[in-house]
Design a protein around this motif. Structure first.
Motif, PDB file in Angstrom:
ATOM      1  N   VAL A   1      19.424  19.505  53.166  1.00  0.00           N
ATOM      2  CA  VAL A   1      20.238  19.939  52.027  1.00  0.00           C
ATOM      3  C   VAL A   1      19.316  20.446  50.916  1.00  0.00           C
ATOM      4  O   VAL A   1      18.435  19.706  50.449  1.00  0.00           O
TER       5      VAL A   1
ATOM      6  N   PRO B   1      23.506  19.520  45.006  1.00  0.00           N
ATOM      7  CA  PRO B   1      23.211  19.832  46.404  1.00  0.00           C
ATOM      8  C   PRO B   1      24.121  20.954  46.880  1.00  0.00           C
ATOM      9  O   PRO B   1      25.339  20.891  46.688  1.00  0.00           O
TER      10      PRO B   1
ATOM     11  N   ILE C   1      27.193  14.284  49.743  1.00  0.00           N
ATOM     12  CA  ILE C   1      27.546  14.949  50.991  1.00  0.00           C
ATOM     13  C   ILE C   1      28.732  14.186  51.559  1.00  0.00           C
ATOM     14  O   ILE C   1      28.636  12.999  51.885  1.00  0.00           O
TER      15      ILE C   1
ATOM     16  N   SER D   1      28.593  19.642  51.418  1.00  0.00           N
ATOM     17  CA  SER D   1      27.890  19.397  50.151  1.00  0.00           C
ATOM     18  C   SER D   1      28.852  19.602  48.992  1.00  0.00           C
ATOM     19  O   SER D   1      29.557  20.610  48.922  1.00  0.00           O
TER      20      SER D   1
END
Length: 570
Positions: free
Chosen positions: A180, A166, A145, A138
């Motif tokens: 996430v 995130p 990501i 992240s």
């Protein structure tokens, strides 16, 4: 020293980025107040505990034994501000370096870094999932990501996340889904305001000022039926408050409501949305958790949980998802009304496919009217929840309160079945050790790892890492984050809105009907070179303003955007 003076002194030393000599290899200490994400990891064979020593830039390896933790048996420099560590195997750990924008791959046996992977901006966490096996990283500033082949380390496609920051991640038991937590996820609130214009133009009336609105154009309108609470001061000039903007929040039924039960849906998403500068059907994203299919990288979202999603975990028995964090009540107007009630500590339980969810308060002994408790009851309150982990059977879940220096144990239904109130040093990350039925808890503020009995929550032992953080910063943290000492009910602190000395990405109406006019003169801080005209004097009903970041603010007074707070002590 008075309470105000002490608060100012501690916060001053905390908020200034400092450069103080501490070691030969770096020469100075610069504090960015970077938060730990997953700072502990237990090796799959249960023999090694890896710990992110964030202030020293090292990964410390401890040997796990019957008696507790031995070591550190190895200390490896990995990069600047390591915030997360995960084991790829019992002999290989991946360390996320937040400031270095890198992943350090560490050989545990050889106690050395074997590879460095460059990442996008501000990496936070790493997990392993999918077939073929990939590493998912992240990257909070990039809102993505990033993925790598877990064996060859070659870069794989980047996955875009529709949300701000995130951070923490976990993986489903079958390895097919990566979850996430979106840190600054929002809370479905928005502002009704006049349109922006050039400085020499007068804006047209806001929709709040219009007779067709829920309050017939009264602005500001009372927040308690037909009355203001507290009552408006009789010593104000002018006596009529100036018109202000308004915060409205979407409720569970999709209506946009204010704090006096006024329904503004027609003017936010209905046919009259154009009056607030919007279009019919307008809404605002409130994504709290992203669900990534590891086979095709398709992303789905879970919405409506909370505002700040601190950490996420998977129940290993059921596959259910759990999130802990905070939820702001910024739809409430006026500082006196918000005092002691402006944020809640929440626990979300979500089914594995995301179709069902329940959100409960981690402090069920509090209510919307409880502002003060005695010292004994305050210790039961959990503030600033930063870590969550399940035991291996999926029967107990453990949540740390970094601001309250405690840890709460819940059963599978979310009921509290125990609390450790004697922890110290800002407990943040934690891991569960199945072999010994123990918990290892990282103390963010004092650089320690505590070993707890997972059933009784009794502290068994404690080890200290090398921590070069200057004492002045440690003192500042203990005041800035401490919810037990700085709030009447034990769950709130400065850091509840100024997350990690930054901000919550929200606007608040911190006006005060009972307040006085703010009269500027040449004696006001940073206004000594001129006397502002009378039009620059401020009415205490100031309307919504966005939370300020506390990074590097000392020396830039006055505060609160319009300058109505002379200094930090105000």
């Amino acid at each position: 020293m008075s309470g105000t003076a002490r608060a100012k002194a501690l916060l001053l030393v905390f908020m200034v980025s400092v450069a103080i000599p501490f070691s030969a290899h770096s020469g100075s200490f610069v504090n960015f107040e970077t938060p730990i994400i997953h700072g502990l990891a237990l090796s799959p064979d249960g023999k090694s505990l890896a710990v992110c020593n964030l202030p020293d830039g090292h990964l410390d390896i401890y040997s796990v034994a019957d008696s507790g933790l031995i070591g550190p048996v190895a200390t490896i420099f990995v990069g600047l501000d390591p915030v997360s560590v995960r084991f790829q195997s019992s002999t290989e750990a991946w360390v996320v370096n937040h400031l270095s924008d890198s992943i350090a791959i560490v050989d545990i046996v050889g106690a050395k870094v074997t590879a460095i992977l460059n990442t996008l901006e501000s990496p936070e966490d790493v997990v392993f999932a999918g077939s073929p096996r990939r590493a998912f990283v992240s990257c909070s500033r990039a809102n993505t990501i990033q993925t790598f082949d877990a064996v060859s380390h070659l870069a794989q496609p980047v996955i875009t996340i529709d949300g701000e920051r995130p951070k923490a991640m976990c993986v489903s038991p079958d390895g097919n889904t990566v979850y996430v937590a979106i840190f600054e996820s929002g809370n479905s609130s928005t502002i009704l305001a006049s349109e922006l214009t050039f400085l020499d133009n007068s804006p047209r009336a806001s929709v709040v000022d219009m007779d067709i609105g829920p309050h017939s154009g009264v602005n500001p309108f009372p927040n308690l039926g037909t009355l203001f609470e507290p009552p408006i001061s009789t010593n104000l000039t002018p006596s009529v408050p100036r018109r202000v903007s308004l915060i409205v929040k979407k409720d569970l039924s999709g209506r946009w409501m204010d704090d006096s039960n006024g329904n503004w849906t027609e003017f936010v998403s209905g046919t009259n949305a154009f009056l607030s500068g919007r279009k019919p059907g307008w809404t605002i994203p409130d994504h709290d958790v992203a669900m990534i299919n590891t086979s095709n990288s398709v992303v789905r979202y879970i919405d409506g949980l909370m505002n700040i999603c601190m950490d996420i975990a998977i129940n290993p028995a059921t596959g259910g998802i759990n999130v802990v964090g905070t939820d702001a009540r910024n739809e409430l107007r006026f500082e006196p009304a918000l005092k002691g009630l402006f944020s809640r500590m929440l626990y979300a339980a979500i089914s594995a496919n995301g179709s069902q969810k329940t959100v409960t308060d981690l402090n069920p002994h509090l209510s919307n009217s409880v502002r003060t408790l005695d010292s004994v009851a305050r210790k039961q309150s959990l503030g600033d929840p930063r870590g969550i982990v399940w035991n291996s059977r999926g029967t107990r879940v453990y949540i740390t309160g970094m601001g309250s220096n405690n840890l709460r144990m819940l059963d599978i239904d979310g009921n509290s079945v125990g609390i450790a109130t004697d922890l110290e040093g800002g407990p943040s990350s934690l891991v569960y050790d199945e072999n010994y039925n123990r918990l290892y808890v990282l103390g963010r503020f004092d650089g320690t790892v505590s070993v707890l009995d997972a059933e009784t929550l009794r502290t068994i032992s404690r080890v200290s890492m090398h921590d070069p953080t200057p004492d002045s910063i440690k003192l500042g943290r203990s005041h800035f984050y401490n919810t037990q000492q700085t709030s009447g009910a034990g769950h709130l602190a400065c850091a509840s809105c100024h997350i990690d000395a930054r901000f919550d990405r929200l606007a608040w109406d911190l006006g005060n009907p009972a307040g006085d006019m703010k009269i500027f003169s040449s004696t006001n801080r940073n206004f000594s070179i001129f006397v502002p005209p009378a039009t620059n004097h401020f009415h205490p009903l100031k309307g919504p303003m966005v939370t300020q970041s506390l990074q590097d603010i000392i020396g830039h007074e006055p505060f609160h955007w319009r300058g109505d707070r002379d200094g930090l002590e105000d």
